[in-house]
Write a protein that holds these residues in place. Structure first.
Motif, PDB file in Angstrom:
ATOM      1  N   VAL A  11       0.851  -1.187   0.000  1.00 56.01           N
ATOM      2  CA  VAL A  11       0.000   0.000   0.000  1.00 56.01           C
ATOM      3  C   VAL A  11       0.888   1.239   0.000  1.00 56.01           C
ATOM      4  N   CYS A  12       0.575   2.186  -0.890  1.00 53.19           N
ATOM      5  CA  CYS A  12       1.350   3.423  -0.961  1.00 53.19           C
ATOM      6  C   CYS A  12       0.493   4.517  -1.588  1.00 53.19           C
ATOM      7  N   ASP A  13       0.376   5.663  -0.914  1.00 49.69           N
ATOM      8  CA  ASP A  13      -0.347   6.829  -1.431  1.00 49.69           C
ATOM      9  C   ASP A  13      -1.771   6.494  -1.866  1.00 49.69           C
ATOM     10  N   GLY A  15      -2.363  17.197  -9.137  1.00 49.31           N
ATOM     11  CA  GLY A  15      -1.566  16.127  -8.555  1.00 49.31           C
ATOM     12  C   GLY A  15      -0.931  15.262  -9.627  1.00 49.31           C
ATOM     13  N   GLU A  16       0.302  14.841  -9.385  1.00 47.91           N
ATOM     14  CA  GLU A  16       1.020  13.964 -10.311  1.00 47.91           C
ATOM     15  C   GLU A  16       1.335  12.651  -9.605  1.00 47.91           C
ATOM     16  N   PRO A  74       1.906  11.274  -4.402  1.00 42.65           N
ATOM     17  CA  PRO A  74       2.667  11.448  -3.164  1.00 42.65           C
ATOM     18  C   PRO A  74       2.417  12.832  -2.558  1.00 42.65           C
ATOM     19  N   LYS A  75       2.764  12.956  -1.300  1.00 43.93           N
ATOM     20  CA  LYS A  75       2.510  14.196  -0.567  1.00 43.93           C
ATOM     21  C   LYS A  75       3.144  15.404  -1.235  1.00 43.93           C
ATOM     22  N   ASP A  76       4.333  15.227  -1.820  1.00 46.53           N
ATOM     23  CA  ASP A  76       5.046  16.365  -2.401  1.00 46.53           C
ATOM     24  C   ASP A  76       4.694  16.623  -3.864  1.00 46.53           C
ATOM     25  N   ARG A  77       3.692  15.906  -4.397  1.00 52.37           N
ATOM     26  CA  ARG A  77       3.304  16.101  -5.799  1.00 52.37           C
ATOM     27  C   ARG A  77       1.936  16.775  -5.934  1.00 52.37           C
ATOM     28  N   PHE A  78       1.392  17.276  -4.829  1.00 53.51           N
ATOM     29  CA  PHE A  78       0.145  18.040  -4.875  1.00 53.51           C
ATOM     30  C   PHE A  78       0.468  19.527  -5.005  1.00 53.51           C
ATOM     31  N   ILE A  94      -6.247  14.968  -0.626  1.00 55.63           N
ATOM     32  CA  ILE A  94      -5.933  16.318  -0.164  1.00 55.63           C
ATOM     33  C   ILE A  94      -7.204  16.936   0.400  1.00 55.63           C
ATOM     34  N   ARG A  95      -7.063  17.551   1.562  1.00 55.20           N
ATOM     35  CA  ARG A  95      -8.177  18.232   2.223  1.00 55.20           C
ATOM     36  C   ARG A  95      -7.833  19.711   2.332  1.00 55.20           C
ATOM     37  N   LEU A  96      -8.807  20.557   2.049  1.00 59.26           N
ATOM     38  CA  LEU A  96      -8.590  21.997   2.093  1.00 59.26           C
ATOM     39  C   LEU A  96      -9.628  22.649   2.996  1.00 59.26           C
TER      40      LEU A  96
END
Length: 260
Positions: free
Chosen positions: A106-108, A212-213, A195-199, A253-255
């Motif tokens: 499991v990942c992302d 997101g990528e 991933p967290k850093d691709r949003f 992602i939550r805003l």
């Protein structure tokens, strides 16, 4: 004032992927599968919100013809409507093969499985006395999986969004919004595999856009690219991106967008 912007089709009538309104490019479908060169079957299953270290319970069917998983995606924020429980089911449509063993990761917000089927071993002896043996695997058509999909299937583009069939409890859709007591807007957007850093969150022309990528991982057929407007700003002042609080975790992602 800030208002929610429910998912809209990317053309006048069609979503690129009916599994996710923000998917713009890459493999479509909640699941994809392929037969690997060694005869194993690879599956990518979208389970947004499931933590990397989640206790994923993957078990064989009684007849060894498939597997099923049970895993929870907990409420990561108090404004989530509920937790989500997934139970994806994967089975062979083949009268000969069974699942010999499997591995899972499991990942992302994506579960990836590799199923090793039993193989047919043919052998004999040549006239000269030497033994021969050859392993045969069933074709991809024979191992067609009824609960998976071909990520290039044109039927996965259409006018109506589909719910995630693996969801047993909670919201099966990729978008959720809620007006908070202080007037702010809470938005949850699923982009599994990112991933967290691709949003990326941006504000332009009165619209809040999330991008997101998702890179290709393991045996994925390709990476995926998501993008879409999630909220509309009706204000005369210049709205700063830094005013938006973001929470990114497990392909979601939550805003929290303030009301000005």
């Amino acid at each position: 004032m800030v208002v929610s912007l429910p998912p809209q089709s990317q053309t006048s009538s069609l979503f690129y992927g009916v599994n996710n309104p923000y998917l713009k490019n890459g493999p479509k479908g909640f699941k994809e599968y392929k037969i690997l060169k060694n005869g194993d079957t690879y599956l990518r299953i979208d389970l947004p919100g499931v933590p990397k270290k989640a206790a994923v319970e993957v078990s064989l069917w009684a007849d060894d013809k498939g597997v099923e998983a049970l895993v929870d995606a907990p409420k990561q924020h108090k404004h989530d409507s509920s937790q989500r429980t997934y139970c994806p089911i994967i089975g062979f449509m083949c009268g000969r093969c069974k699942v010999l063993r499997f591995t899972s990761q499991v990942c992302d917000g994506v579960l990836r499985l590799v199923l090793t089927p039993t193989a047919r071993i043919l052998g004999g002896r040549f006239l000269g006395g030497a033994d021969w043996e050859e392993t045969y695997f069933c074709s991809s058509a024979a191992h067609w999986l009824p609960y998976a999909s071909d990520p290039t299937d044109p039927s996965l583009t259409g006018p109506v969004l589909e719910p995630n069939p693996s969801v047993n409890e909670g919201s099966p859709m990729a978008y959720e919004s809620k007006r908070l007591p202080n007037g702010s807007l809470y938005v949850r957007v699923d982009m599994p595999g990112v991933p967290k850093d691709r949003f990326t969150v941006s504000v332009a022309d009165g619209r809040v856009t999330v991008t997101g990528e998702a890179p290709a991982v393991s045996h994925d057929s390709d990476g995926r690219f998501y993008s879409g407007d999630v909220a509309l700003l009706d204000t005369l002042i210049t709205f700063r991106r830094r005013w938006i609080k973001t929470i990114v975790k497990d392909g979601v992602i939550r805003l929290i967008i303030p009301n000005l």
